[in-house]
Design an enzyme around this catalytic site. Structure first.
Site, PDB file in Angstrom:
ATOM      1  N   GLU A 125       0.882  -2.648  12.431  1.00 24.73           N
ATOM      2  CA  GLU A 125       1.059  -4.086  12.314  1.00 24.73           C
ATOM      3  C   GLU A 125       1.372  -4.648  13.748  1.00 24.73           C
ATOM      4  O   GLU A 125       1.692  -5.845  13.889  1.00 24.73           O
ATOM      5  CB  GLU A 125       2.163  -4.464  11.446  1.00 24.73           C
ATOM      6  CG  GLU A 125       1.796  -4.133   9.807  1.00 24.73           C
ATOM      7  CD  GLU A 125       2.816  -4.296   8.963  1.00 24.73           C
ATOM      8  OE1 GLU A 125       4.121  -4.849   9.180  1.00 24.73           O
ATOM      9  OE2 GLU A 125       2.491  -4.341   7.772  1.00 24.73           O
ATOM     10  N   TRP A 178       1.040  -1.187  -0.077  1.00 30.33           N
ATOM     11  CA  TRP A 178       0.196  -0.001  -0.074  1.00 30.33           C
ATOM     12  C   TRP A 178       0.887   1.322   0.217  1.00 30.33           C
ATOM     13  O   TRP A 178       0.564   2.277  -0.137  1.00 30.33           O
ATOM     14  CB  TRP A 178      -0.974   0.131   1.298  1.00 30.33           C
ATOM     15  CG  TRP A 178      -0.212   0.352   2.488  1.00 30.33           C
ATOM     16  CD1 TRP A 178       0.928  -0.353   3.000  1.00 30.33           C
ATOM     17  CD2 TRP A 178      -0.615   1.282   3.630  1.00 30.33           C
ATOM     18  NE1 TRP A 178       1.157   0.213   4.183  1.00 30.33           N
ATOM     19  CE2 TRP A 178       0.441   1.196   4.772  1.00 30.33           C
ATOM     20  CE3 TRP A 178      -1.624   2.167   3.708  1.00 30.33           C
ATOM     21  CZ2 TRP A 178       0.326   1.856   5.888  1.00 30.33           C
ATOM     22  CZ3 TRP A 178      -1.700   2.924   5.116  1.00 30.33           C
ATOM     23  CH2 TRP A 178      -0.704   2.716   5.850  1.00 30.33           C
ATOM     24  N   ASP A 179       2.000   1.085   0.251  1.00 30.04           N
ATOM     25  CA  ASP A 179       2.800   2.281   0.118  1.00 30.04           C
ATOM     26  C   ASP A 179       2.736   3.012  -0.872  1.00 30.04           C
ATOM     27  O   ASP A 179       2.749   4.058  -0.978  1.00 30.04           O
ATOM     28  CB  ASP A 179       4.579   1.952   0.390  1.00 30.04           C
ATOM     29  CG  ASP A 179       4.790   0.667   1.436  1.00 30.04           C
ATOM     30  OD1 ASP A 179       4.224  -0.027   1.623  1.00 30.04           O
ATOM     31  OD2 ASP A 179       5.993   0.959   1.957  1.00 30.04           O
ATOM     32  N   LYS A 184       3.032   0.369  15.949  1.00 32.62           N
ATOM     33  CA  LYS A 184       4.144   0.531  14.989  1.00 32.62           C
ATOM     34  C   LYS A 184       4.295   1.693  14.331  1.00 32.62           C
ATOM     35  O   LYS A 184       5.243   2.157  13.996  1.00 32.62           O
ATOM     36  CB  LYS A 184       4.047  -0.676  14.287  1.00 32.62           C
ATOM     37  CG  LYS A 184       5.299  -0.968  13.261  1.00 32.62           C
ATOM     38  CD  LYS A 184       5.284  -1.929  12.467  1.00 32.62           C
ATOM     39  CE  LYS A 184       6.202  -2.404  11.510  1.00 32.62           C
ATOM     40  NZ  LYS A 184       5.965  -3.456  10.559  1.00 32.62           N
ATOM     41  N   GLN A 185       2.838   2.204  13.988  1.00 34.81           N
ATOM     42  CA  GLN A 185       2.793   3.370  12.953  1.00 34.81           C
ATOM     43  C   GLN A 185       1.663   4.091  13.006  1.00 34.81           C
ATOM     44  O   GLN A 185       0.620   3.504  13.684  1.00 34.81           O
ATOM     45  CB  GLN A 185       2.848   2.986  11.666  1.00 34.81           C
ATOM     46  CG  GLN A 185       2.024   1.790  11.186  1.00 34.81           C
ATOM     47  CD  GLN A 185       2.522   0.910   9.917  1.00 34.81           C
ATOM     48  OE1 GLN A 185       2.904  -0.028  10.425  1.00 34.81           O
ATOM     49  NE2 GLN A 185       2.589   1.458   8.785  1.00 34.81           N
TER      50      GLN A 185
END
Ligand code: BGC
Length: 759
Positions: free
Chosen positions: A483, A356-357, A593-594
């Protein structure tokens, strides 16, 4: 724009293994088709154990994906990007003394990247053990003008000696992929994927054709030289290697110049890749090298013109943002067979898979600077739509399409499904990028021919994966972007994105129907207005988790029930957590994580009020590790959006220089392309407050304290708008195209020529 702002250079860098690996990435040459890491032409001492690496975007082989327990539907095989023939090696010796950086004395040593010329330059002054002095100048280029072409322009000047010089230029088909069993982000198993099937010499050129072991693909590389000095030469062919040896009798002061042309052609793009390689090498040699350099510079003049960003008041950040944008054009696929991998073409971390980046971090940059590139990226997704349909079936869905979490040619390559295939938001991400492309271009023909089919097929999945419960539409058993939290019910990011996706599926349906552009498609995919009304009902009743006490959007239904884990209490050497804690340990804590919910608030800010977004930001900031490089840029944008300007700036600094400063200690495995797109977004969407919506485009710029000004240019509906943000005013200039209505700080203006708006 000053040229110096487009040059990145390193002088007298240490010759240790770590730094050299890093340099391989920072100075790699790529053009979206081929990518070549920067290995010293003469090689390294054996103890360094380096593999010269070069890749082709989208060229892959299959490898087994061992699953300890063979549960139904888990991917059994993955694709992996391949290290292809090495054309980098050039060994040179002076009267028996071989040049290398680890013997004799290195007197001067510089590597630089020229982002306007599209070349790297290595300059070395070296003295041999017996005192011979040599000045070396090596220019490298992966051509944007002729994608299969990579050139090494090698010059060695003899400063104080006359005598025999021998050059051996190598073309080596026996290559292996880089592996690291200790890091889950890199392939662990060492397998020979490519087998050379022929190595031939024809008309002064060497051709090596190799075959993949399983995917049935072929690649042909061809090398031909031009040596501008008087010489004798011979080819030596052994072990799938062609060595071209030159013997020169040189005089002191003489400049020896060897131009090594290498072309790579694969059988995905060219059915007869051997013949194509011959055509390409002829084409490259038919023109002077200066012509190829000029074409490269012309290409980049256009590129910079379209995506110009300039920061005044901080040269290091200005340079960094140019570096990042340069890496994006080096990395992005230029055809429907490829996309953009997290490491671009600078390393095989994540095995060259697409995630998806692309859609959420890199498209937003191209969509408003070079929309044709976003269109090509969407074409890639379209070309793999059938695979996504198959994937949906494997995952038990009756109809529709589900894009794989990570892939090269379209099938799922995720080895760990809780943090992989379960990220169903990929469907929404792909749809989001298509909608953004439409909003920026109003290219309804493309939606009709390509985009709509993806939007409808992927929208169908939401109906199947979700269900109504107590009158609201719930999406259960998925993983959001974070994640460290897997397989949950009602991930806020996923639900709000699905809602947007479904809403647009309905809009596109009626828009195309009105334009009479629907019948062929609806027939092809058997889509009826009844199903469209189901899309509408699910969107209108989408359940979006909200916590009354904290007044935030919980990341998912169970997130707030979990234990908190004070980030300050975790030793620094335990980051990234994924390398030190069992996944279940992470999943049982409120730890991210993000950016997840915070990211949702950026991309779909109208779904919540200001207070909720601010509360959420503050809540999640405390528990986010930013172990993923996709995080700080989003925090920067949202900090800017919520008025925390200094914080926005601090996050931006990390993001902008993430690879140049090797912040994650793993740039040697490849650049972090998504973060690079994110650092652009942090300026334009963050500081510039730019938004692209159905209502049009809007800006709300602020100027970071330490800058004197900054500017950027965007493309909207074929018009180009230059935005300059200064201390007391913002200036909007219509550089090209028709007048546009723009909104600045919430007020509408008609931009016809130039607007000066006080800040
Ligand atoms: C991130 C993902 C990302 C992937 C590739 C992972 O570490 O968590 O969001 O897609 O890296 O960049």
């Amino acid at each position: 724009m000053r040229d110096a702002a487009f040059i990145y250079e390193l002088c007298d860098y240490p010759l240790n293994r770590y730094q050299l690996n890093l340099n391989e990435v920072l100075f790699h040459n790529a053009n979206g088709y081929i990518g070549v890491r920067y290995d010293f032409e003469e090689g390294y001492p054996e103890r360094y154990d380096f593999t010269p690496s070069q890749y082709i975007n989208g060229f892959y082989d299959y490898a087994k994906l061992p699953q300890a327990e063979r549960l139904y539907g888990l991917a059994a095989e993955k694709q992996t990007i391949l290290n292809i023939a090495n054309t980098q090696t050039i060994k040179i010796s002076f009267d028996g003394e071989e040049f290398n950086m680890f013997s004799g004395t290195v007197l001067e040593n510089k590597l630089s990247l020229d982002m306007k010329r599209g070349t790297t330059l290595r300059k070395v002054k070296w003295r041999s053990a017996s005192g011979k002095e040599i000045q070396l100048k090596v220019t490298r280029m992966a051509s944007f003008y002729q994608l299969p072409l990579f050139i090494i322009d090698y010059e060695a000047e003899l400063l104080n000696f006359s005598g025999p010089v021998v050059i051996e230029s190598v073309h080596d088909g026996a290559v292996l992929n880089y592996t690291n069993p200790a890091d889950p982000r890199i392939a662990g198993e060492c397998i020979q994927y490519l087998t050379p099937i022929s190595c031939e010499i024809k008309q002064g050129a060497s051709y090596i054709t190799s075959q993949t072991s399983k995917s049935g693909l072929e690649i042909c590389s061809c090398v031909k030289h031009r040596l501008l000095n008087e010489h004798q030469y011979e080819f030596i062919v052994y072990n799938q290697k062609a060595v071209c040896r030159y013997d020169i009798l040189a005089k002191a002061g003489e400049n020896i110049r060897l131009i090594k042309y290498a072309v790579f052609c694969d059988s995905i793009r060219y059915p007869n890749c051997r013949q194509q390689a011959e055509n390409e090498i002829e084409q490259a040699l038919a023109v002077p090298l200066e012509y190829l350099y000029k074409k490269q510079a012309d290409y980049l003049t256009d590129y910079w013109h379209n995506c110009m960003v300039e920061i005044q008041g901080d040269d290091s950040l200005n340079n960094a943002i140019h570096f990042n944008l340069y890496q994006l054009i080096q990395s992005v696929g230029k055809d429907q067979y490829s996309n953009i991998a997290p490491k671009g073409l600078s390393g095989d971390g994540y095995e060259g898979h697409y995630f998806w980046d692309s859609e959420m971090f890199i498209h937003p940059f191209f969509t408003i600077t070079n929309p044709a590139i976003s269109k090509t990226l969407i074409e890639y997704r379209y070309a793999t739509l059938d695979m996504a349909r198959k994937n949906a079936k494997i995952m038990g869905h009756k109809k529709g399409a589900l894009y794989p979490w990570r892939t090269i040619m379209g099938s799922e390559c995720s080895g760990f499904f809780p943090a992989g295939s379960a990220q169903y938001h990929i469907n929404g991400d792909v749809a989001y990028s298509i909608i953004a492309y439409y909003l920026a271009t109003k290219d309804i023909e493309f939606i009709q021919s390509t985009g709509a089919e993806i939007i409808f097929e992927t929208a169908r999945l939401w109906l199947d994966v979700g269900n109504f419960y107590n009158g609201q539409f719930h999406i259960n058993g998925v993983t959001g972007p974070d994640e460290y939290t897997c397989i949950v019910n009602n991930n806020y990011y996923t639900n709000v994105l699905a809602q947007y996706h479904l809403t647009w599926a309905v809009k596109f349906y009626y828009l195309l129907e009105k334009n009479q552009g629907l019948s062929l498609l609806t027939e092809k995919i058997q889509l009826h207005s009844q199903e469209i009304e189901e899309f509408r009902r699910a969107a209108e009743n989408m359940y979006l988790p909200y916590d009354e006490n904290l007044k935030i959007n919980p990341q998912d239904d169970s997130f707030l029930q979990k234990s908190l884990w004070d980030l300050e209490s975790i030793p620094k050497d335990k980051y990234p957590l994924l390398l030190h804690y069992h996944p279940l340990h992470l999943y049982r804590h409120q730890i991210c994580k993000q950016a997840d919910t915070v990211m949702a608030h950026f991309i779909l800010e109208d779904a919540q009020d200001e207070e909720t977004m601010l509360n959420s930001f503050k809540y999640y900031e405390k528990i986010t590790t930013h172990d993923s490089s996709l995080s700080t840029c989003i925090y920067s944008i949202m900090a800017a959006r919520l008025g925390m300007h200094q914080l926005a700036y601090d996050y931006f600094r990390i993001s902008a220089r993430l690879d140049l400063d090797d912040v994650h200690n793993n740039t040697q495995d490849g650049i972090h392309a998504a973060n690079m797109g994110g650092s652009y977004m942090a300026i334009v969407y963050g500081f510039g407050g730019f938004r692209l919506k159905e209502q049009g485009i809007s800006f709300a710029p602020f100027l970071p304290d330490s800058w004197t000004a900054y500017s950027f240019i965007i493309c909207f509906e074929n018009s180009r708008i230059l935005v300059q943000v200064e201390k007391n005013q913002c200036v909007f200039t219509l550089e090209y195209g028709q007048e546009k209505t723009i909104s600045v700080y919430g007020k509408e203006y008609l931009l016809q020529d130039c607007l000066r708006i006080p800040r």
